[in-house]
Motif scaffolding. Structure first.
Motif, PDB file in Angstrom:
ATOM      1  N   ALA A 162       0.821  -1.212   0.000  1.00 23.61           N
ATOM      2  CA  ALA A 162       0.000   0.000   0.000  1.00 23.61           C
ATOM      3  C   ALA A 162       0.857   1.265   0.000  1.00 23.61           C
ATOM      4  N   LEU A 163       2.079   1.173   0.531  1.00 21.14           N
ATOM      5  CA  LEU A 163       2.942   2.349   0.663  1.00 21.14           C
ATOM      6  C   LEU A 163       4.059   2.407  -0.374  1.00 21.14           C
ATOM      7  N   GLU A 164       4.097   1.463  -1.322  1.00 20.24           N
ATOM      8  CA  GLU A 164       5.252   1.399  -2.217  1.00 20.24           C
ATOM      9  C   GLU A 164       5.299   2.501  -3.266  1.00 20.24           C
ATOM     10  N   ARG A 165       4.157   3.047  -3.646  1.00 16.36           N
ATOM     11  CA  ARG A 165       4.165   4.099  -4.667  1.00 16.36           C
ATOM     12  C   ARG A 165       4.251   5.461  -3.998  1.00 16.36           C
ATOM     13  N   THR A 166       5.316   6.180  -4.294  1.00 18.06           N
ATOM     14  CA  THR A 166       5.491   7.523  -3.747  1.00 18.06           C
ATOM     15  C   THR A 166       5.569   8.521  -4.897  1.00 18.06           C
ATOM     16  N   PHE A 167       5.383   9.762  -4.554  1.00 21.57           N
ATOM     17  CA  PHE A 167       5.438  10.832  -5.541  1.00 21.57           C
ATOM     18  C   PHE A 167       6.676  11.668  -5.278  1.00 21.57           C
ATOM     19  N   ASP A 168       7.545  11.752  -6.267  1.00 25.80           N
ATOM     20  CA  ASP A 168       8.740  12.573  -6.079  1.00 25.80           C
ATOM     21  C   ASP A 168       8.648  13.882  -6.847  1.00 25.80           C
ATOM     22  N   GLU A 169       7.535  14.104  -7.550  1.00 23.93           N
ATOM     23  CA  GLU A 169       7.372  15.360  -8.267  1.00 23.93           C
ATOM     24  C   GLU A 169       6.937  16.491  -7.341  1.00 23.93           C
ATOM     25  N   THR A 170       7.032  16.250  -6.043  1.00 26.74           N
ATOM     26  CA  THR A 170       6.684  17.279  -5.073  1.00 26.74           C
ATOM     27  C   THR A 170       7.843  18.243  -4.871  1.00 26.74           C
ATOM     28  N   GLY A 171       8.909  18.087  -5.650  1.00 27.33           N
ATOM     29  CA  GLY A 171      10.060  18.970  -5.538  1.00 27.33           C
ATOM     30  C   GLY A 171      10.821  18.738  -4.268  1.00 27.33           C
ATOM     31  N   ALA A 172      11.269  19.794  -3.675  1.00 28.41           N
ATOM     32  CA  ALA A 172      12.060  19.688  -2.445  1.00 28.41           C
ATOM     33  C   ALA A 172      11.146  19.860  -1.233  1.00 28.41           C
ATOM     34  N   GLU A 219       2.296  -1.212  14.896  1.00 34.47           N
ATOM     35  CA  GLU A 219       2.355  -1.837  13.573  1.00 34.47           C
ATOM     36  C   GLU A 219       2.268  -0.793  12.459  1.00 34.47           C
ATOM     37  N   ILE A 220       1.431   0.216  12.643  1.00 37.97           N
ATOM     38  CA  ILE A 220       1.332   1.293  11.657  1.00 37.97           C
ATOM     39  C   ILE A 220       2.651   2.045  11.568  1.00 37.97           C
ATOM     40  N   VAL A 221       3.222   2.382  12.722  1.00 39.45           N
ATOM     41  CA  VAL A 221       4.508   3.090  12.758  1.00 39.45           C
ATOM     42  C   VAL A 221       5.590   2.261  12.078  1.00 39.45           C
ATOM     43  N   ALA A 222       5.656   0.976  12.393  1.00 45.00           N
ATOM     44  CA  ALA A 222       6.676   0.097  11.802  1.00 45.00           C
ATOM     45  C   ALA A 222       6.532   0.027  10.289  1.00 45.00           C
ATOM     46  N   ALA A 223       5.305  -0.100   9.792  1.00 47.51           N
ATOM     47  CA  ALA A 223       5.091  -0.189   8.345  1.00 47.51           C
ATOM     48  C   ALA A 223       5.510   1.099   7.654  1.00 47.51           C
ATOM     49  N   ILE A 224       5.141   2.234   8.212  1.00 44.87           N
ATOM     50  CA  ILE A 224       5.517   3.518   7.609  1.00 44.87           C
ATOM     51  C   ILE A 224       7.023   3.716   7.682  1.00 44.87           C
ATOM     52  N   ASP A 225       7.611   3.365   8.818  1.00 43.88           N
ATOM     53  CA  ASP A 225       9.049   3.505   8.984  1.00 43.88           C
ATOM     54  C   ASP A 225       9.824   2.644   7.989  1.00 43.88           C
ATOM     55  N   GLU A 226       9.412   1.396   7.826  1.00 43.52           N
ATOM     56  CA  GLU A 226      10.092   0.495   6.893  1.00 43.52           C
ATOM     57  C   GLU A 226       9.924   0.923   5.445  1.00 43.52           C
ATOM     58  N   ALA A 227       8.704   1.301   5.084  1.00 43.80           N
ATOM     59  CA  ALA A 227       8.419   1.600   3.683  1.00 43.80           C
ATOM     60  C   ALA A 227       8.899   2.972   3.237  1.00 43.80           C
ATOM     61  N   LEU A 228       8.761   3.984   4.086  1.00 43.48           N
ATOM     62  CA  LEU A 228       9.048   5.360   3.681  1.00 43.48           C
ATOM     63  C   LEU A 228      10.368   5.897   4.205  1.00 43.48           C
ATOM     64  N   LYS A 229      10.911   5.267   5.222  1.00 44.79           N
ATOM     65  CA  LYS A 229      12.151   5.748   5.851  1.00 44.79           C
ATOM     66  C   LYS A 229      12.081   7.250   6.152  1.00 44.79           C
ATOM     67  N   THR A 240      11.427  11.780   3.288  1.00 49.26           N
ATOM     68  CA  THR A 240      12.849  11.844   2.941  1.00 49.26           C
ATOM     69  C   THR A 240      12.970  11.913   1.426  1.00 49.26           C
ATOM     70  N   ASP A 241      13.994  12.562   0.944  1.00 52.36           N
ATOM     71  CA  ASP A 241      14.269  12.689  -0.491  1.00 52.36           C
ATOM     72  C   ASP A 241      13.097  13.297  -1.247  1.00 52.36           C
ATOM     73  N   GLY A 242      12.253  14.067  -0.569  1.00 51.27           N
ATOM     74  CA  GLY A 242      11.125  14.712  -1.231  1.00 51.27           C
ATOM     75  C   GLY A 242      10.041  13.757  -1.701  1.00 51.27           C
ATOM     76  N   LYS A 243      10.112  12.497  -1.319  1.00 49.93           N
ATOM     77  CA  LYS A 243       9.107  11.515  -1.739  1.00 49.93           C
ATOM     78  C   LYS A 243       7.965  11.480  -0.737  1.00 49.93           C
ATOM     79  N   VAL A 244       6.757  11.607  -1.280  1.00 50.61           N
ATOM     80  CA  VAL A 244       5.565  11.650  -0.449  1.00 50.61           C
ATOM     81  C   VAL A 244       4.611  10.558  -0.916  1.00 50.61           C
ATOM     82  N   VAL A 245       4.038   9.845   0.034  1.00 49.32           N
ATOM     83  CA  VAL A 245       3.050   8.820  -0.297  1.00 49.32           C
ATOM     84  C   VAL A 245       1.680   9.494  -0.379  1.00 49.32           C
ATOM     85  N   GLY A 246       0.820   8.985  -1.239  1.00 54.76           N
ATOM     86  CA  GLY A 246      -0.531   9.530  -1.337  1.00 54.76           C
ATOM     87  C   GLY A 246      -1.244   9.431   0.000  1.00 54.76           C
TER      88      GLY A 246
END
Length: 157
Positions: free
Chosen positions: A72-82, A146-156, A116-122
């Protein structure tokens, strides 16, 4: 916050033990047994189809076991700039079932993280993760970790 992160790390390290899953027929038989234990006749007209209805409802209530939060968290958006502000989603409604009594409980979750790295999840993906963990037998504390762990692992974050 440190306590939540420690709980999240522990939840991520310890894989959940999974019991052998009974068949649907075995689950329906268990419901029939509970109806009889409660003092009613499982063959009574109004109760004949109840075991089937209960197992169908439970399949939906506990559908979070068959879903992967990382997906659910694998697709991020990096077009958000900095983008370097905090991402905040408030009042995410959830419903779950207490692991001690199997009774429902409801609440609202709030999630905030620094990308991190300007990547944002929907934002809908964060709500999906809350729903996914809510659809398991839970305590509020374990669900949070569990929510914190999933977000931490997937989004760093």
């Amino acid at each position: 916050m440190d306590a939540i992160l420690k709980m999240a790390a522990a939840a991520a390290e310890k894989p959940a033990e999974v019991a052998t899953r009974p068949t649907r027929e075995e689950a329906e038989a268990a419901v029939r047994t509970l109806i009889a234990w409660a003092g009613d006749d499982p063959d009574r007209e109004g109760l004949k189809d109840t075991p089937k209805r209960v197992t169908t409802a439970y399949a939906e209530f506990f559908s979070g076991y068959g879903k992967d939060a990382h997906k659910a968290l694998e697709r991020t958006f990096d077009e958000t700039g900095a983008y370097d502000d905090m991402v905040v989603v408030r009042d995410i409604p959830f419903a779950s079932h207490c692991e001690h009594h199997m009774v429902p409980f409801v609440g609202r979750a709030h999630i905030a993280y620094y990308p991190t790295d300007g990547k944002v999840v929907g934002l809908s993906k964060l709500a999906r993760v809350v729903d996914l963990f809510g659809r398991r037998l839970q305590t509020q504390e374990r669900m949070t970790s569990e929510i914190v762990a999933a977000i931490d692992e997937a989004l760093k974050p």
